[in-house]
Design a protein around this motif. Sequence first.
Motif, PDB file in Angstrom:
ATOM      1  N   TRP A   8       0.691  -1.305   0.101  1.00 33.36           N
ATOM      2  CA  TRP A   8       0.036   0.041  -0.095  1.00 33.36           C
ATOM      3  C   TRP A   8       0.934   1.472  -0.193  1.00 33.36           C
ATOM      4  O   TRP A   8       1.893   1.205   0.531  1.00 33.36           O
ATOM      5  CB  TRP A   8      -1.016   0.063   1.302  1.00 33.36           C
ATOM      6  CG  TRP A   8      -0.300   0.039   2.424  1.00 33.36           C
ATOM      7  CD1 TRP A   8       0.023  -1.357   3.258  1.00 33.36           C
ATOM      8  CD2 TRP A   8      -0.173   1.007   3.410  1.00 33.36           C
ATOM      9  NE1 TRP A   8       0.494  -0.962   4.337  1.00 33.36           N
ATOM     10  CE2 TRP A   8       0.235   0.187   4.880  1.00 33.36           C
ATOM     11  CE3 TRP A   8      -0.367   2.155   3.475  1.00 33.36           C
ATOM     12  CZ2 TRP A   8       0.800   0.964   5.686  1.00 33.36           C
ATOM     13  CZ3 TRP A   8       0.301   3.185   4.691  1.00 33.36           C
ATOM     14  CH2 TRP A   8       0.419   2.316   5.629  1.00 33.36           C
TER      15      TRP A   8
ATOM     16  N   ILE B  28       5.179  13.719  -0.903  1.00 34.36           N
ATOM     17  CA  ILE B  28       5.429  13.047   0.137  1.00 34.36           C
ATOM     18  C   ILE B  28       4.583  11.987   0.568  1.00 34.36           C
ATOM     19  O   ILE B  28       3.228  12.094   0.294  1.00 34.36           O
ATOM     20  CB  ILE B  28       5.638  14.023   1.434  1.00 34.36           C
ATOM     21  CG1 ILE B  28       6.173  13.154   2.354  1.00 34.36           C
ATOM     22  CG2 ILE B  28       4.401  14.614   1.606  1.00 34.36           C
ATOM     23  CD1 ILE B  28       6.543  14.036   3.770  1.00 34.36           C
TER      24      ILE B  28
ATOM     25  N   THR C  39       4.274   7.271   1.767  1.00 29.55           N
ATOM     26  CA  THR C  39       4.822   6.331   2.415  1.00 29.55           C
ATOM     27  C   THR C  39       4.547   5.027   1.632  1.00 29.55           C
ATOM     28  O   THR C  39       3.398   5.048   1.042  1.00 29.55           O
ATOM     29  CB  THR C  39       4.309   6.138   3.852  1.00 29.55           C
ATOM     30  OG1 THR C  39       4.713   4.932   4.249  1.00 29.55           O
ATOM     31  CG2 THR C  39       2.736   6.080   3.934  1.00 29.55           C
TER      32      THR C  39
ATOM     33  N   TYR D  38       4.260  -8.977   3.973  1.00 27.20           N
ATOM     34  CA  TYR D  38       4.203 -10.342   3.779  1.00 27.20           C
ATOM     35  C   TYR D  38       2.992 -10.777   4.883  1.00 27.20           C
ATOM     36  O   TYR D  38       3.638 -10.896   6.218  1.00 27.20           O
ATOM     37  CB  TYR D  38       5.172 -11.212   3.665  1.00 27.20           C
ATOM     38  CG  TYR D  38       6.234 -10.856   2.545  1.00 27.20           C
ATOM     39  CD1 TYR D  38       6.185 -11.255   1.401  1.00 27.20           C
ATOM     40  CD2 TYR D  38       7.321 -10.029   2.906  1.00 27.20           C
ATOM     41  CE1 TYR D  38       6.562 -10.783   0.289  1.00 27.20           C
ATOM     42  CE2 TYR D  38       8.051  -9.875   1.626  1.00 27.20           C
ATOM     43  CZ  TYR D  38       7.674 -10.296   0.291  1.00 27.20           C
ATOM     44  OH  TYR D  38       8.742  -9.733  -0.594  1.00 27.20           O
ATOM     45  N   TYR D  39       1.720 -10.916   4.650  1.00 29.12           N
ATOM     46  CA  TYR D  39       0.819 -10.918   5.810  1.00 29.12           C
ATOM     47  C   TYR D  39       0.670 -12.227   6.463  1.00 29.12           C
ATOM     48  O   TYR D  39      -0.004 -12.468   7.744  1.00 29.12           O
ATOM     49  CB  TYR D  39      -0.451 -10.337   5.222  1.00 29.12           C
ATOM     50  CG  TYR D  39      -0.966 -11.012   4.147  1.00 29.12           C
ATOM     51  CD1 TYR D  39      -1.789 -12.138   4.436  1.00 29.12           C
ATOM     52  CD2 TYR D  39      -0.763 -10.673   2.858  1.00 29.12           C
ATOM     53  CE1 TYR D  39      -2.455 -12.996   3.325  1.00 29.12           C
ATOM     54  CE2 TYR D  39      -1.415 -11.522   1.623  1.00 29.12           C
ATOM     55  CZ  TYR D  39      -2.163 -12.495   2.104  1.00 29.12           C
ATOM     56  OH  TYR D  39      -2.647 -13.270   0.882  1.00 29.12           O
TER      57      TYR D  39
ATOM     58  N   ASP E 196       7.843  -7.244   7.238  1.00 34.64           N
ATOM     59  CA  ASP E 196       7.255  -5.917   6.366  1.00 34.64           C
ATOM     60  C   ASP E 196       8.573  -4.991   5.946  1.00 34.64           C
ATOM     61  O   ASP E 196       9.500  -4.990   6.681  1.00 34.64           O
ATOM     62  CB  ASP E 196       6.380  -5.294   7.208  1.00 34.64           C
ATOM     63  CG  ASP E 196       5.247  -6.234   7.558  1.00 34.64           C
ATOM     64  OD1 ASP E 196       5.250  -7.496   7.148  1.00 34.64           O
ATOM     65  OD2 ASP E 196       4.331  -5.770   8.382  1.00 34.64           O
TER      66      ASP E 196
ATOM     67  N   HIS F  21       8.723  -0.902   5.229  1.00 33.39           N
ATOM     68  CA  HIS F  21       8.071   0.512   5.454  1.00 33.39           C
ATOM     69  C   HIS F  21       9.283   1.662   4.987  1.00 33.39           C
ATOM     70  O   HIS F  21      10.347   1.443   5.187  1.00 33.39           O
ATOM     71  CB  HIS F  21       7.820   0.439   6.792  1.00 33.39           C
ATOM     72  CG  HIS F  21       6.652  -0.207   7.156  1.00 33.39           C
ATOM     73  ND1 HIS F  21       5.632  -0.427   6.879  1.00 33.39           N
ATOM     74  CD2 HIS F  21       6.868  -1.425   8.433  1.00 33.39           C
ATOM     75  CE1 HIS F  21       4.863  -1.373   7.364  1.00 33.39           C
ATOM     76  NE2 HIS F  21       5.412  -1.983   8.266  1.00 33.39           N
TER      77      HIS F  21
ATOM     78  N   LEU G 187       9.505   5.760   3.607  1.00 33.64           N
ATOM     79  CA  LEU G 187       9.198   7.081   3.369  1.00 33.64           C
ATOM     80  C   LEU G 187       9.930   7.769   2.086  1.00 33.64           C
ATOM     81  O   LEU G 187      10.804   7.468   1.940  1.00 33.64           O
ATOM     82  CB  LEU G 187       9.323   8.112   4.433  1.00 33.64           C
ATOM     83  CG  LEU G 187       8.801   9.642   4.230  1.00 33.64           C
ATOM     84  CD1 LEU G 187       7.603   9.779   4.584  1.00 33.64           C
ATOM     85  CD2 LEU G 187       9.619  10.436   5.350  1.00 33.64           C
TER      86      LEU G 187
END
Lengths: 92, 547
Positions: free
Chosen positions: B478, B494, B496, B501-502, B535, B537, B539
């Motif tokens: 996402w 800007i 994210t 991998y859920y 996961d 993550h 920015l």
Amino acid sequence: MRTTNRFCSWRLMLASAVMIASATGCATIQSTVTPAWTPSQTAGTKQIPRVEDCAIVAISSPTRYACNGKVYTSFQLAKLRMDEEKKYASGQ
Amino acid sequence: MKVGRWKSSFAAVMAATMLATMTAYPLVGMAQSAKGIMMYEDTKTGAFYSKPGKNRIAVGTLYLGETPAPSAAAVKEQVQSEVKKHDEELRAEFMQNQTVLLQKNAELSKQVAEIKPAWTDYMDNFKNKFRLGTLIYADWRMYSHTNYMPQELTQINTPGIGNNWYNSFDISRAYLNFFFFPTDDWTARVTPNIYRQFGTVTSDSEGRNGTLPSSVDGELTFRLKYAYLQYSKLWDKLGVDALKGDTVTIGQAPNPLVDWEEQMYGFRYVNLTPWNYLSLSSTQQGVSVQGPVKFNDLQYIDYDAGVYNNASFHAFEQTNTKQAMGRVSVYPFGAKWKFDGLGFTGFYDYGYGNVTADTNAGVPAPAPFFNAPKAHFTRISGLVHYNTDWWGLAFEYDQGHNAFTSGNLFSSVTPAGAYANNNTLASALLNNGRAIEQGYDVFGHLHIPNTPLTLFGMFEWFQPNTHVDVNPFDFQRWIAGISYQYNEFLRFSINTQNLSYYHQNFAFSEAYANTFAPVFTNPGSKTVPNSVFRDDHSLFLNMEFNY
């Protein structure tokens, strides 16, 4: 595998806040390159299509935008805006 | 001598003289005969008479009242007058010629002054037939958690697990767009673009005791992104009004789905669209047709279909088959512009693995993947979308067959070392020639009125092989952000970007993995521990400049 503090990381949130604050601050910086959007321009150019109000039709050279059902190139929109800014500056 | 004979002789001589005189001036005599008097001589007396009579013979015509011969002075004066007159005529003619010459010289000087240098004339013509543009994507990105995953943008890579707070400034696109319009029905486009060059290289020797440092590995360099010819008058000549302006494209051209979807999404400078993120290239080599179908200036259908190499645009074509793909978008209520209003889109792609025809021919296909490299692949998409000037929303369903390999899954960084078995596991589950992929996506944007700001986002849920009971590589991705439109040519964002991998972490049985492809030797009860990655993550600060 789920991370325990993935997006809630305080460091990530801090970095995001700094970035947003920086971006907001940049809006007040005077530049020799005219931005498409300024408060005065907003007041003076309600009748002409503005790039930020348009939908992207094609990202190309030049990019094309759809505004009120009509398609403009980025150059056409820029000319319309600058002509309007001149009129606004001259008080017409 | 008798007198009579003398007279007679004299008369004869006179007559002869007169005749001789007339003979000498015959034209004069003839011309003036009407005015003259014919003279006759009496042959006996020698007297002249003006009338004929006995013993009279005609001796000639006498002219009376003639102008006396001019004097020498008069002749001289007349000659001088004539000469003067002639001189004046010559002078007048000369002056006239001189005037004409001066006039012509003036005109010539003017023309010479107006002649443009050859390069100016060339450039005037050139600028009407040529367009040069550029498209630059740049970013700064920072990862709170790094991971093994596909590239978020082409030409960017990340380190694997254990490199949190990795950050980088990147250029992910640098188009040089050359458009040439030799005629009103043909367009030629050439677009080089950057790419990141990776690979092991050996330094060149320099003399007996030195080497030159390699400058190849990791370098950004240019390669060909687009090069095609496009013809736009086929349907005009066939008289099909609804298809007027539709094009035939030959060469290395935009993909029928990816390019279209990027335009509709509008934030390609931030992240890739679903199939492009997974495996589908944005560029194809082949021949295609595309364009809208319009009635009353409203677009009801937009299509793009073609036959292409099975290889991607940056690989060598090895097959004796080809890949076909096509997209059809239907706008039931008519669209004023390309994505206007409600639309339904279908996409289908069918092709084969890029290996030569004689691969495994006549011999048993080698383990562990056997004939999987030759297997066909498909990609299918169905979209429902709605767009206005200030917001857009799209839902997409994807299904594929052998369309997502371990190479695609780890295009950003491949597990190695302690995680090498995870890569082996991925190759078993995804590269076996029988994988079925499935995905669901939603993406859109919303412009905040009276500001230059637009909110945007994308969500993608993807299962790389639905045949696996619990596939550790199932993921959700996402992206959410805000875009600032600085002017017509420059945007910032800007945002994210995240990949999860859920599934809960578990140890994957090597024996079960081998049922897909026997990649593990002597699996027994061995497992791949920690088969589910953490996961990712990050920015991103992105910039787009397009001119």
